[in-house]
Design a protein around this motif. Sequence first.
Motif, PDB file in Angstrom:
ATOM      1  N   ASN A 158      -4.253 -41.319  18.204  1.00 14.34           N
ATOM      2  CA  ASN A 158      -4.431 -39.629  18.216  1.00 14.34           C
ATOM      3  C   ASN A 158      -3.077 -39.150  18.189  1.00 14.34           C
ATOM      4  O   ASN A 158      -2.510 -38.430  17.091  1.00 14.34           O
ATOM      5  CB  ASN A 158      -5.420 -39.048  19.249  1.00 14.34           C
ATOM      6  CG  ASN A 158      -5.206 -37.352  19.111  1.00 14.34           C
ATOM      7  OD1 ASN A 158      -4.450 -36.952  19.735  1.00 14.34           O
ATOM      8  ND2 ASN A 158      -6.091 -36.915  18.466  1.00 14.34           N
ATOM      9  N   SER A 215      -2.514 -39.204  14.290  1.00 11.28           N
ATOM     10  CA  SER A 215      -3.180 -38.213  14.183  1.00 11.28           C
ATOM     11  C   SER A 215      -4.836 -37.952  13.870  1.00 11.28           C
ATOM     12  O   SER A 215      -5.329 -37.473  13.082  1.00 11.28           O
ATOM     13  CB  SER A 215      -2.594 -37.326  12.940  1.00 11.28           C
ATOM     14  OG  SER A 215      -1.317 -36.775  13.209  1.00 11.28           O
ATOM     15  N   ALA A 218      -4.922 -34.708   9.859  1.00 11.35           N
ATOM     16  CA  ALA A 218      -6.410 -35.367   9.796  1.00 11.35           C
ATOM     17  C   ALA A 218      -6.920 -34.473   8.725  1.00 11.35           C
ATOM     18  O   ALA A 218      -6.913 -33.254   8.724  1.00 11.35           O
ATOM     19  CB  ALA A 218      -6.969 -35.551  11.054  1.00 11.35           C
ATOM     20  N   ARG A 275      -8.270 -37.838  14.592  1.00 12.12           N
ATOM     21  CA  ARG A 275      -8.943 -37.139  15.638  1.00 12.12           C
ATOM     22  C   ARG A 275     -10.724 -37.654  15.952  1.00 12.12           C
ATOM     23  O   ARG A 275     -11.642 -37.901  14.680  1.00 12.12           O
ATOM     24  CB  ARG A 275      -9.253 -35.761  14.786  1.00 12.12           C
ATOM     25  CG  ARG A 275      -8.068 -34.940  14.629  1.00 12.12           C
ATOM     26  CD  ARG A 275      -8.242 -33.522  14.285  1.00 12.12           C
ATOM     27  NE  ARG A 275      -9.004 -32.653  14.822  1.00 12.12           N
ATOM     28  CZ  ARG A 275      -8.968 -31.466  14.724  1.00 12.12           C
ATOM     29  NH1 ARG A 275      -8.199 -30.792  13.955  1.00 12.12           N
ATOM     30  NH2 ARG A 275      -9.991 -30.768  15.535  1.00 12.12           N
ATOM     31  N   PHE A 276     -11.031 -37.941  16.987  1.00 11.57           N
ATOM     32  CA  PHE A 276     -12.024 -38.658  17.452  1.00 11.57           C
ATOM     33  C   PHE A 276     -13.329 -37.923  17.526  1.00 11.57           C
ATOM     34  O   PHE A 276     -13.327 -36.799  18.364  1.00 11.57           O
ATOM     35  CB  PHE A 276     -11.764 -39.437  18.551  1.00 11.57           C
ATOM     36  CG  PHE A 276     -11.177 -40.778  18.257  1.00 11.57           C
ATOM     37  CD1 PHE A 276     -11.724 -41.942  17.979  1.00 11.57           C
ATOM     38  CD2 PHE A 276      -9.664 -40.706  18.046  1.00 11.57           C
ATOM     39  CE1 PHE A 276     -11.068 -43.100  17.703  1.00 11.57           C
ATOM     40  CE2 PHE A 276      -9.131 -41.691  17.967  1.00 11.57           C
ATOM     41  CZ  PHE A 276      -9.757 -43.154  17.654  1.00 11.57           C
ATOM     42  N   GLN A 322      -7.746 -45.065  21.920  1.00 13.27           N
ATOM     43  CA  GLN A 322      -7.837 -43.493  21.244  1.00 13.27           C
ATOM     44  C   GLN A 322      -6.759 -42.759  21.445  1.00 13.27           C
ATOM     45  O   GLN A 322      -6.364 -41.721  20.574  1.00 13.27           O
ATOM     46  CB  GLN A 322      -9.141 -42.804  22.010  1.00 13.27           C
ATOM     47  CG  GLN A 322      -9.533 -41.690  21.613  1.00 13.27           C
ATOM     48  CD  GLN A 322     -10.899 -41.174  22.098  1.00 13.27           C
ATOM     49  OE1 GLN A 322     -11.909 -42.130  22.493  1.00 13.27           O
ATOM     50  NE2 GLN A 322     -11.220 -40.180  22.368  1.00 13.27           N
ATOM     51  N   THR A 349     -10.393 -33.361   8.237  1.00  8.15           N
ATOM     52  CA  THR A 349     -11.435 -33.185   9.030  1.00  8.15           C
ATOM     53  C   THR A 349     -13.056 -32.592   8.468  1.00  8.15           C
ATOM     54  O   THR A 349     -13.715 -32.818   9.072  1.00  8.15           O
ATOM     55  CB  THR A 349     -11.273 -31.924  10.114  1.00  8.15           C
ATOM     56  OG1 THR A 349     -10.842 -30.736   9.529  1.00  8.15           O
ATOM     57  CG2 THR A 349     -10.053 -32.341  11.017  1.00  8.15           C
ATOM     58  N   PHE A 366     -14.411 -41.056  13.457  1.00 12.48           N
ATOM     59  CA  PHE A 366     -13.177 -40.309  13.523  1.00 12.48           C
ATOM     60  C   PHE A 366     -12.766 -39.532  12.363  1.00 12.48           C
ATOM     61  O   PHE A 366     -13.512 -40.067  11.444  1.00 12.48           O
ATOM     62  CB  PHE A 366     -11.970 -41.140  14.050  1.00 12.48           C
ATOM     63  CG  PHE A 366     -11.643 -42.219  13.024  1.00 12.48           C
ATOM     64  CD1 PHE A 366     -10.774 -41.719  12.193  1.00 12.48           C
ATOM     65  CD2 PHE A 366     -12.059 -43.357  13.270  1.00 12.48           C
ATOM     66  CE1 PHE A 366     -10.204 -42.918  11.284  1.00 12.48           C
ATOM     67  CE2 PHE A 366     -11.635 -44.455  12.282  1.00 12.48           C
ATOM     68  CZ  PHE A 366     -10.622 -44.191  11.472  1.00 12.48           C
TER      69      PHE A 366
END
Length: 210
Positions: free
Chosen positions: A196, A200, A134, A202-203, A192, A136, A40
């Motif tokens: 999320n 927060s 998150a 994010r997978f 999951q 990313t 993630f």
Amino acid sequence: MPSIMLRLFLTLITFSSAKACGGSGTNNQIYTNPTFQLSFNPPAAWTYPDSSAPMTLDYFPGQPLLQTQAQSNAIGGLTSSMISALSSANINTLGLTITATYTAPTVNDCVKVISGTIMDTAIGAVIGIEEAGAITQLATVGTTAITTMNCAERSYTGTTFTYVPFIQMATIQVQGLVASGYTLQSVANALQAMLNLNYSARFIQAITYK
């Protein structure tokens, strides 16, 4: 409203998992002491900046300044989410031992305040890209340094970046649990969704187990 959102999220994850896995995990195979594997984009609260952060403010909202706090945030979030996911699958958690494994990484935002010789975010510096709580991606500053003013205003005009995904791994082992693949898939879906919605995270892919 949060419970409605959680049910919708679980429905979408279950549908996606069924399509992606082709039935894997939705069978009667029995697993003992299963380990769940997570990939993630981590919440900012599960990361920490380098030691210059208190002076240059190059950290993200909600990001702790110490690795110990980031680690505690992550392990606490992973563990409590697993307990909730097991309960949602009607599994009694008494007697189970839940062990979450994760290493909090270092990631910085751009420099927002001049401090000593640090004037801006220089060419070649690597910063995190935060989206909805998150981190990313990691972005390497290209042609033009980011001034402290531009950083504070989130104005990167004239600056180019090279991006790479920022993906972290975690595992959660549930000792004392014996369950079918069908049940564990339900737990993975709930886990999951909770991570999320509540943290927060994010997978990158659906949570797996073995």
